[in-house]
Design a protein around this motif. Structure first.
Motif, PDB file in Angstrom:
ATOM      1  N   ALA A  93      25.497 -63.741 -53.569  1.00  0.00           N
ATOM      2  CA  ALA A  93      25.640 -62.414 -53.113  1.00  0.00           C
ATOM      3  C   ALA A  93      25.323 -61.470 -54.195  1.00  0.00           C
ATOM      4  N   ALA A  94      25.927 -62.078 -55.641  1.00  0.00           N
ATOM      5  CA  ALA A  94      25.557 -61.221 -56.756  1.00  0.00           C
ATOM      6  C   ALA A  94      24.119 -61.427 -56.874  1.00  0.00           C
ATOM      7  N   ALA A  95      23.449 -62.466 -56.818  1.00  0.00           N
ATOM      8  CA  ALA A  95      21.793 -62.311 -57.192  1.00  0.00           C
ATOM      9  C   ALA A  95      21.546 -61.527 -55.850  1.00  0.00           C
ATOM     10  N   GLU A  96      21.742 -61.457 -54.931  1.00  0.00           N
ATOM     11  CA  GLU A  96      21.326 -60.602 -53.971  1.00  0.00           C
ATOM     12  C   GLU A  96      21.298 -59.053 -54.289  1.00  0.00           C
ATOM     13  N   THR A  97      22.359 -58.833 -54.979  1.00  0.00           N
ATOM     14  CA  THR A  97      22.788 -57.401 -55.355  1.00  0.00           C
ATOM     15  C   THR A  97      21.680 -57.046 -56.497  1.00  0.00           C
ATOM     16  N   TRP A  98      21.642 -58.054 -57.396  1.00  0.00           N
ATOM     17  CA  TRP A  98      20.729 -57.789 -58.634  1.00  0.00           C
ATOM     18  C   TRP A  98      19.275 -57.517 -58.105  1.00  0.00           C
ATOM     19  N   THR A  99      18.947 -58.293 -57.259  1.00  0.00           N
ATOM     20  CA  THR A  99      17.527 -58.249 -56.763  1.00  0.00           C
ATOM     21  C   THR A  99      17.266 -56.991 -55.797  1.00  0.00           C
ATOM     22  N   ARG A 100      18.383 -56.442 -55.179  1.00  0.00           N
ATOM     23  CA  ARG A 100      18.256 -55.179 -54.622  1.00  0.00           C
ATOM     24  C   ARG A 100      18.092 -54.044 -55.239  1.00  0.00           C
ATOM     25  N   ALA A 101      18.749 -54.275 -56.704  1.00  0.00           N
ATOM     26  CA  ALA A 101      18.735 -53.067 -57.577  1.00  0.00           C
ATOM     27  C   ALA A 101      17.276 -53.246 -58.303  1.00  0.00           C
ATOM     28  N   VAL A 102      16.715 -54.440 -58.696  1.00  0.00           N
ATOM     29  CA  VAL A 102      15.173 -54.151 -59.080  1.00  0.00           C
ATOM     30  C   VAL A 102      14.297 -53.771 -58.156  1.00  0.00           C
ATOM     31  N   GLY A 103      14.646 -53.866 -56.775  1.00  0.00           N
ATOM     32  CA  GLY A 103      13.769 -53.353 -55.879  1.00  0.00           C
ATOM     33  C   GLY A 103      13.975 -51.643 -55.802  1.00  0.00           C
ATOM     34  N   GLN A 104      15.291 -51.150 -55.984  1.00  0.00           N
ATOM     35  CA  GLN A 104      15.390 -49.878 -56.038  1.00  0.00           C
ATOM     36  C   GLN A 104      14.643 -49.446 -57.231  1.00  0.00           C
ATOM     37  N   GLY A 105      14.766 -50.104 -58.302  1.00  0.00           N
ATOM     38  CA  GLY A 105      13.782 -49.403 -59.389  1.00  0.00           C
ATOM     39  C   GLY A 105      12.438 -49.503 -59.090  1.00  0.00           C
ATOM     40  N   PHE A 106      11.944 -50.604 -58.549  1.00  0.00           N
ATOM     41  CA  PHE A 106      10.444 -50.630 -57.988  1.00  0.00           C
ATOM     42  C   PHE A 106      10.157 -49.391 -57.062  1.00  0.00           C
ATOM     43  N   ALA A 107      11.022 -48.993 -56.133  1.00  0.00           N
ATOM     44  CA  ALA A 107      10.549 -48.051 -55.297  1.00  0.00           C
ATOM     45  C   ALA A 107      10.648 -46.709 -56.068  1.00  0.00           C
ATOM     46  N   THR A 133       0.863 -58.254 -48.011  1.00  0.00           N
ATOM     47  CA  THR A 133       1.694 -57.398 -47.263  1.00  0.00           C
ATOM     48  C   THR A 133       2.037 -56.090 -48.067  1.00  0.00           C
ATOM     49  N   ASP A 134       1.896 -54.867 -47.370  1.00  0.00           N
ATOM     50  CA  ASP A 134       2.148 -53.735 -48.107  1.00  0.00           C
ATOM     51  C   ASP A 134       3.642 -53.674 -48.621  1.00  0.00           C
ATOM     52  N   ALA A 135       3.842 -53.421 -50.089  1.00  0.00           N
ATOM     53  CA  ALA A 135       5.051 -53.455 -50.676  1.00  0.00           C
ATOM     54  C   ALA A 135       6.125 -52.703 -50.107  1.00  0.00           C
ATOM     55  N   ALA A 136       5.670 -51.559 -49.810  1.00  0.00           N
ATOM     56  CA  ALA A 136       6.985 -50.789 -49.166  1.00  0.00           C
ATOM     57  C   ALA A 136       7.515 -51.174 -47.705  1.00  0.00           C
ATOM     58  N   SER A 137       6.816 -52.222 -47.266  1.00  0.00           N
ATOM     59  CA  SER A 137       7.417 -52.863 -45.875  1.00  0.00           C
ATOM     60  C   SER A 137       8.236 -53.960 -46.218  1.00  0.00           C
ATOM     61  N   VAL A 138       7.874 -54.411 -47.254  1.00  0.00           N
ATOM     62  CA  VAL A 138       8.807 -55.704 -47.774  1.00  0.00           C
ATOM     63  C   VAL A 138       9.823 -55.484 -48.795  1.00  0.00           C
ATOM     64  N   ASN A 139       9.869 -54.467 -49.642  1.00  0.00           N
ATOM     65  CA  ASN A 139      10.664 -54.142 -50.435  1.00  0.00           C
ATOM     66  C   ASN A 139      12.108 -54.068 -50.188  1.00  0.00           C
ATOM     67  N   ASN A 140      12.884 -54.731 -50.883  1.00  0.00           N
ATOM     68  CA  ASN A 140      14.368 -54.710 -50.415  1.00  0.00           C
ATOM     69  C   ASN A 140      14.680 -55.427 -49.045  1.00  0.00           C
ATOM     70  N   THR A 141      13.966 -56.330 -48.604  1.00  0.00           N
ATOM     71  CA  THR A 141      14.045 -56.860 -47.596  1.00  0.00           C
ATOM     72  C   THR A 141      14.675 -58.380 -47.502  1.00  0.00           C
ATOM     73  N   ARG A 142      15.375 -58.763 -46.465  1.00  0.00           N
ATOM     74  CA  ARG A 142      15.927 -60.186 -46.538  1.00  0.00           C
ATOM     75  C   ARG A 142      15.193 -60.994 -45.271  1.00  0.00           C
ATOM     76  N   VAL A 143      14.548 -61.975 -45.794  1.00  0.00           N
ATOM     77  CA  VAL A 143      13.460 -62.753 -44.789  1.00  0.00           C
ATOM     78  C   VAL A 143      14.204 -63.958 -44.529  1.00  0.00           C
ATOM     79  N   ARG A 144      14.480 -63.951 -43.503  1.00  0.00           N
ATOM     80  CA  ARG A 144      15.298 -65.459 -42.839  1.00  0.00           C
ATOM     81  C   ARG A 144      14.132 -66.493 -42.503  1.00  0.00           C
ATOM     82  N   LEU A 145      14.513 -67.568 -43.229  1.00  0.00           N
ATOM     83  CA  LEU A 145      13.462 -68.851 -42.903  1.00  0.00           C
ATOM     84  C   LEU A 145      14.032 -69.831 -41.962  1.00  0.00           C
ATOM     85  N   GLY A 146      13.256 -70.759 -41.491  1.00  0.00           N
ATOM     86  CA  GLY A 146      13.885 -71.724 -40.613  1.00  0.00           C
ATOM     87  C   GLY A 146      14.281 -71.334 -39.141  1.00  0.00           C
ATOM     88  N   GLU A 147      13.893 -70.066 -38.640  1.00  0.00           N
ATOM     89  CA  GLU A 147      14.213 -69.721 -37.390  1.00  0.00           C
ATOM     90  C   GLU A 147      12.851 -69.661 -36.383  1.00  0.00           C
TER      91      GLU A 147
END
Length: 215
Positions: free
Chosen positions: A154-168, A201-215
């Motif tokens: 969860a902490a890693a996800e939060t950190w990644t989303r913070a990076v994504g906000q910076g990208f945006a 893929t366009d960056a804006a469409s995937v930035n800060n997304t959670r993509v579930r694999l194996g479904e």
């Protein structure tokens, strides 16, 4: 593209797919023997030994990569694929030991913090910077026996989303993506396909997304 924690089966799959797409791959790990095996499995990949939990070592690695890229007329790192991890758990809440937490904190969180900070300028400067991590479904439904692990993810996800906000805000052509799995074994090829697809893929469409694999 830099793959942190590259010597796992997932790392080999991702590196192989990136090489097949024409990307220059830099594989980083802490074990020289495993990296030698990786190099035999992924011809053409560059390997580097580095303790990714040591920020000074990571910043030195980043400087080396930039200098060598400049010497050969290459750009900086366009992608950071963070695959460092490991599982520790069991024993209910009482069994969530400090040793397990220290292991998970170092491997899951500290290595992510270090690599994203050291290579953030490269990803911001890239015309298509990408950050990707692999998280767990346990974040959505944590159990007492896996509380340490779920908390670290969860902490890693939060950190990644913070990076994504910076990208945006400052680099709209960059994106940070979280791939989510119940278990990664058997999904290595799917992960590799999705990672390569990030650059189609366009960056804006995937930035800060959670993509579930194996479904």
């Amino acid at each position: 593209m830099l793959i942190a924690g590259a010597t796992s089966a997932a790392g080999v799959a991702v590196a192989t797919a990136l090489r097949a797409s024409g990307a220059r791959v830099i594989a980083v790990g802490s074990n020289a023997e495993r990296l030698a095996t990786f190099a035999a499995d992924v011809p053409g990949a560059i390997t580097r030994v580095c303790d990714l939990s040591d920020f000074a070592a990571v910043t030195a690695l980043a400087s080396e990569i930039r200098d060598r890229a400049a010497e050969h007329g290459h750009g900086g790192v366009d992608g950071l694929i963070h695959l460092v991890g490991g599982w520790r758990g069991g024993g209910g809440l009482a069994g969530q030991s400090d040793d397990d937490w220290d292991f998970l904190h170092r491997n899951v969180i500290t290595t992510l913090r270090n690599t994203t900070r050291a290579f953030n300028a490269d990803l911001l400067a890239s015309p298509a910077g990408r950050l990707a991590i692999v998280s767990s479904t346990s974040v959505d439904k944590p159990a007492p026996g896996g509380a340490n692990y779920a908390a670290a993810k969860a902490a890693a996800e939060t950190w990644t989303r913070a990076v994504g906000q910076g990208f945006a805000k400052t680099a709209p052509d960059a994106a940070a993506v979280i791939f989510v799995v119940r278990g990664l074994e058997g999904l290595e090829a799917e992960l590799a396909t999705h990672v390569v697809g990030l650059w189609n893929t366009d960056a804006a469409s995937v930035n800060n997304t959670r993509v579930r694999l194996g479904e």
